[in-house]
Write a protein that holds these residues in place. Structure first.
Motif, PDB file in Angstrom:
ATOM      1  N   ARG A 114     -46.766 -23.321  73.970  1.00 54.19           N
ATOM      2  CA  ARG A 114     -46.623 -22.455  75.126  1.00 54.19           C
ATOM      3  C   ARG A 114     -47.973 -22.201  75.787  1.00 54.19           C
ATOM      4  NH1 ARG A 114     -44.985 -16.554  72.676  1.00 54.19           N
ATOM      5  NH2 ARG A 114     -44.791 -16.118  74.896  1.00 54.19           N
ATOM      6  N   GLU A 115     -47.940 -21.655  76.976  1.00 49.42           N
ATOM      7  CA  GLU A 115     -49.161 -21.381  77.725  1.00 49.42           C
ATOM      8  C   GLU A 115     -49.998 -20.304  77.040  1.00 49.42           C
ATOM      9  OE1 GLU A 115     -47.605 -20.294  81.557  1.00 49.42           O
ATOM     10  OE2 GLU A 115     -47.779 -22.361  82.303  1.00 49.42           O
ATOM     11  N   ALA A 116     -51.308 -20.324  77.321  1.00 45.96           N
ATOM     12  CA  ALA A 116     -52.197 -19.273  76.825  1.00 45.96           C
ATOM     13  C   ALA A 116     -51.723 -17.928  77.369  1.00 45.96           C
ATOM     14  CB  ALA A 116     -53.627 -19.548  77.253  1.00 45.96           C
ATOM     15  N   LEU A 117     -51.713 -16.927  76.492  1.00 42.19           N
ATOM     16  CA  LEU A 117     -51.256 -15.595  76.872  1.00 42.19           C
ATOM     17  C   LEU A 117     -52.426 -14.737  77.333  1.00 42.19           C
ATOM     18  CD1 LEU A 117     -48.818 -14.841  73.905  1.00 42.19           C
ATOM     19  CD2 LEU A 117     -48.275 -15.856  76.134  1.00 42.19           C
ATOM     20  N   VAL A 118     -52.138 -13.818  78.251  1.00 39.01           N
ATOM     21  CA  VAL A 118     -53.137 -12.870  78.748  1.00 39.01           C
ATOM     22  C   VAL A 118     -52.680 -11.467  78.376  1.00 39.01           C
ATOM     23  CG1 VAL A 118     -54.400 -12.006  80.749  1.00 39.01           C
ATOM     24  CG2 VAL A 118     -53.651 -14.402  80.680  1.00 39.01           C
ATOM     25  N   PHE A 119     -53.552 -10.735  77.684  1.00 37.33           N
ATOM     26  CA  PHE A 119     -53.302  -9.352  77.301  1.00 37.33           C
ATOM     27  C   PHE A 119     -54.234  -8.448  78.086  1.00 37.33           C
ATOM     28  CE2 PHE A 119     -51.716 -11.796  73.793  1.00 37.33           C
ATOM     29  CZ  PHE A 119     -50.676 -11.066  73.243  1.00 37.33           C
ATOM     30  N   ALA A 120     -53.827  -7.199  78.281  1.00 39.05           N
ATOM     31  CA  ALA A 120     -54.645  -6.250  79.047  1.00 39.05           C
ATOM     32  C   ALA A 120     -54.801  -4.933  78.312  1.00 39.05           C
ATOM     33  CB  ALA A 120     -54.033  -6.001  80.416  1.00 39.05           C
ATOM     34  N   LEU A 121     -55.995  -4.360  78.466  1.00 40.21           N
ATOM     35  CA  LEU A 121     -56.309  -3.008  78.014  1.00 40.21           C
ATOM     36  C   LEU A 121     -56.808  -2.234  79.231  1.00 40.21           C
ATOM     37  CD1 LEU A 121     -58.262  -3.973  74.777  1.00 40.21           C
ATOM     38  CD2 LEU A 121     -56.134  -2.647  74.800  1.00 40.21           C
ATOM     39  N   PRO A 122     -56.043  -1.289  79.768  1.00 38.09           N
ATOM     40  CA  PRO A 122     -56.515  -0.516  80.923  1.00 38.09           C
ATOM     41  C   PRO A 122     -57.778   0.268  80.591  1.00 38.09           C
ATOM     42  CG  PRO A 122     -54.161  -0.218  80.567  1.00 38.09           C
ATOM     43  CD  PRO A 122     -54.685  -0.928  79.365  1.00 38.09           C
ATOM     44  N   ALA A 123     -58.553   0.590  81.611  1.00 34.13           N
ATOM     45  CA  ALA A 123     -59.801   1.336  81.413  1.00 34.13           C
ATOM     46  C   ALA A 123     -59.560   2.649  80.682  1.00 34.13           C
ATOM     47  CB  ALA A 123     -60.468   1.592  82.759  1.00 34.13           C
ATOM     48  N   ALA A 124     -58.415   3.269  80.920  1.00 32.75           N
ATOM     49  CA  ALA A 124     -58.120   4.556  80.291  1.00 32.75           C
ATOM     50  C   ALA A 124     -58.007   4.476  78.783  1.00 32.75           C
ATOM     51  CB  ALA A 124     -56.823   5.128  80.874  1.00 32.75           C
ATOM     52  N   ALA A 145     -51.246  -5.086  75.808  1.00 31.59           N
ATOM     53  CA  ALA A 145     -49.926  -5.571  76.204  1.00 31.59           C
ATOM     54  C   ALA A 145     -50.041  -6.936  76.871  1.00 31.59           C
ATOM     55  CB  ALA A 145     -49.282  -4.580  77.167  1.00 31.59           C
ATOM     56  N   ILE A 146     -49.022  -7.776  76.686  1.00 34.16           N
ATOM     57  CA  ILE A 146     -48.954  -9.063  77.382  1.00 34.16           C
ATOM     58  C   ILE A 146     -48.662  -8.790  78.855  1.00 34.16           C
ATOM     59  CG2 ILE A 146     -47.748 -11.265  77.588  1.00 34.16           C
ATOM     60  CD1 ILE A 146     -47.021 -11.030  74.640  1.00 34.16           C
ATOM     61  N   VAL A 147     -49.518  -9.332  79.738  1.00 37.39           N
ATOM     62  CA  VAL A 147     -49.312  -9.116  81.169  1.00 37.39           C
ATOM     63  C   VAL A 147     -49.169 -10.410  81.946  1.00 37.39           C
ATOM     64  CG1 VAL A 147     -50.483  -6.876  81.185  1.00 37.39           C
ATOM     65  CG2 VAL A 147     -51.818  -8.969  81.582  1.00 37.39           C
ATOM     66  N   ASP A 148     -49.480 -11.557  81.315  1.00 39.43           N
ATOM     67  CA  ASP A 148     -49.477 -12.811  82.076  1.00 39.43           C
ATOM     68  C   ASP A 148     -49.599 -13.979  81.098  1.00 39.43           C
ATOM     69  OD1 ASP A 148     -49.425 -14.496  84.263  1.00 39.43           O
ATOM     70  OD2 ASP A 148     -51.320 -13.811  85.130  1.00 39.43           O
ATOM     71  N   SER A 149     -49.465 -15.174  81.640  1.00 35.75           N
ATOM     72  CA  SER A 149     -49.828 -16.390  80.931  1.00 35.75           C
ATOM     73  C   SER A 149     -50.482 -17.322  81.939  1.00 35.75           C
ATOM     74  CB  SER A 149     -48.603 -17.051  80.292  1.00 35.75           C
ATOM     75  OG  SER A 149     -47.667 -17.445  81.283  1.00 35.75           O
ATOM     76  N   LEU A 150     -51.260 -18.265  81.448  1.00 38.11           N
ATOM     77  CA  LEU A 150     -51.993 -19.174  82.324  1.00 38.11           C
ATOM     78  C   LEU A 150     -51.470 -20.603  82.153  1.00 38.11           C
ATOM     79  CD1 LEU A 150     -55.663 -17.953  81.752  1.00 38.11           C
ATOM     80  CD2 LEU A 150     -54.063 -17.267  83.551  1.00 38.11           C
ATOM     81  N   PRO A 151     -51.553 -21.441  83.193  1.00 35.91           N
ATOM     82  CA  PRO A 151     -51.113 -22.828  83.069  1.00 35.91           C
ATOM     83  C   PRO A 151     -52.126 -23.685  82.295  1.00 35.91           C
ATOM     84  CG  PRO A 151     -51.964 -22.440  85.261  1.00 35.91           C
ATOM     85  CD  PRO A 151     -51.953 -21.102  84.568  1.00 35.91           C
TER      86      PRO A 151
END
Length: 330
Positions: A209-219, A229-235
Motif C-alpha cells: 500500500r501507499e506510504a501513510l501520512v500521520f499528523a500531530l496538531p500544534a496543540a 492520526a492517519i490523515v493522508d497517503s502518498l502515491p
C-alpha cells in the motif's frame, strides 16, 4: 507498481552505467543493479535525473557519523543542521554549504533511541523564532508503542569546534493504528507535524500500500502524550521498486512544495502553504538520484525554493546540492 503521474523517463541506461561490475557487493550496490536490470512498468518512472549537481566535500565533525537528516536554516544563510541516528549521543550538528563544521550541541534532556528525522518549524505559542524538531521516530521492527519528538530553538552557528548544550520541549506520541517505522517528518506553518511511513505496508488483501501520512496538531504539545492520526497517503509505494523506502521529507521555504525522498528518488509534491497538506490534484514530479552515486541516501532539505540538498550516510560521504523537476503548476 504505483501510478506515479510524472514524466515517464525510463532511466535504464543511466542506471545500468551506475551499477557497473566494479562496484562492491554491498546491499545498496545489489539494489542499484536490480534497478539497472529491471525495466519499469508503463505507469512507473524513476524520474528525470537530478540536474546542476554540486558536491559538498565531507569536512564533517568527527562525531558526525550518520548524517541521517537535513534542515536548512532560514535565518542563517548557508547553514544546515543534521544528526546521527540510533544509539549515538543526542547531538545536533551545524555545517555549512562548504562542508565545514559550524558547531555541535547536546540536548541535555534527550536520549537517542533511534533519531531519524528533523524539521524546521514554529516554536509554539508565545515563543518567537524558529525551532528545530528532532524526531526519535525510527522503529525498524515496528515494536515501540510510543515515540518522541524534541523541540529546541535553532542554535546560532559558530566557528569550527564550537560546542554547546540545549534543553528541549518533549512531545511523546503513539500512532493511531499501532507502531510504524518513520524517517520522514515535516512541520507546517501552523505548527502541525506530519510523519510519513518508511517501509512496506500491506492492505487487507496482502498487496503493498501507499506510504501513510500521520499528523500531530500544534496543540498536542500542550497535552503530551498524543495520538498521531492517519490523515493522508502518498502515491509512493514502499517496496514497489528497489531502494523505494522513504528516508526523509522537507517543506520548501515558501511552504508550497514538499520533497519526499527515498534511497533512489525524490518526489516533489504541491502542498497547501497554510496547512502543509499535499494537493493531490497536482501530479508530483519525480527526480532520479542514482546519478549522484550516494553511499546510502538519507536526508533532504531545500536550499531555496528551487534547489535541494541531499545527504548520504557516513562520515566520509559527501552531500550534494541539485535541481529536481517541480510539479507542473509550480
Amino acid at each position: 507498481m504505483p501510478n506515479i503521474r510524472a514524466p515517464r523517463v525510463l532511466a535504464t541506461a543511466l542506471l545500468a552505467a551506475a551499477a557497473v561490475s566494479s562496484m562492491a557487493c554491498s546491499g545498496m550496490d545489489r539494489a542499484r543493479r536490480a534497478i539497472a536490470d529491471r525495466p519499469y512498468e508503463q505507469t512507473d518512472s524513476m524520474g528525470a535525473p537530478a540536474a546542476d549537481v554540486v558536491t559538498i566535500p565531507p569536512h564533517w565533525p568527527a562525531d558526525l557519523v550518520e548524517n541521517s537528516a537535513a534542515v536548512m536554516s532560514r535565518a542563517q544563510p548557508g547553514i544546515w543542521f543534521t544528526l546521527n541516528d540510533s544509539g549515538n549521543d543526542p547531538l545536533i550538528f551545524a555545517v555549512d554549504t562548504t562542508g565545514a563544521d559550524r558547531g555541535v550541541w547536546r540536548i541535555a534532556n534527550a536520549s537517542n533511541v533511534d533519531w531519524e528525522s528533523m524539521a524546521l518549524g514554529p516554536c509554539g505559542a508565545g515563543n518567537a523564532g524558529r525551532c528545530l524538531y528532532v524526531g526519535d521516530t525510527g522503529d525498524n521492527d515496528a515494536r515501540h508503542p510510543n515515540r518522541t519528538i524534541y523541540r529546541v530553538p535553532e542554535p546560532r552557528a559558530g566557528a569550527p569546534g564550537a560546542r554547546g548544550t540545549l534543553r528541549a520541549e518533549i512531545l511523546t506520541y503513539r500512532y493511531a493504528d499501532g507502531p510504524h517505522d518513520v524517517e520522514a517528518m515535516y512541520v507546517a506553518g501552523d505548527g502541525a507535524t506530519y510523519l510519513i511511513t518508511k517501509r512496506v505496508l500491506k492492505n487487507a488483501n496482502g498487496a503493498p500500500r501507499e506510504a501513510l501520512v500521520f499528523a500531530l496538531p500544534a496543540a498536542d504539545w500542550a497535552h503530551s502524550p498524543a495520538v498521531a492520526a492517519i490523515v493522508d497517503s502518498l502515491p509512493i509505494v514502499p517496496g514497489s521498486a528497489p531502494m523505494r523506502l522513504v528516508t526523509d521529507a522537507a517543506l520548501s521555504p515558501n511552504g508550497r512544495l514538499l520533497a519526499v525522498r527515498t534511497y533512489a528518488q525524490a518526489y516533489v509534491f504541491a502542498v497547501d502553504s497554510a496547512s502543509g497538506r499535499v494537493q493531490h490534484q497536482v501530479p508530483p514530479a519525480v527526480c532520479n538520484l542514482i546519478g549522484m552515486d550516494e553511499a546510502q541516501g538519507e536526508g533532504v532539505t531545500w536550499v531555496d525554493d528551487r534547489r535541494l540538498l541531499f545527504t548520504s550516510e557516513g562520515n566520509t560521504a559527501p552531500a550534494h546540492i541539485a535541481r529536481c523537476p517541480l510539479p507542473a503548476s509550480r
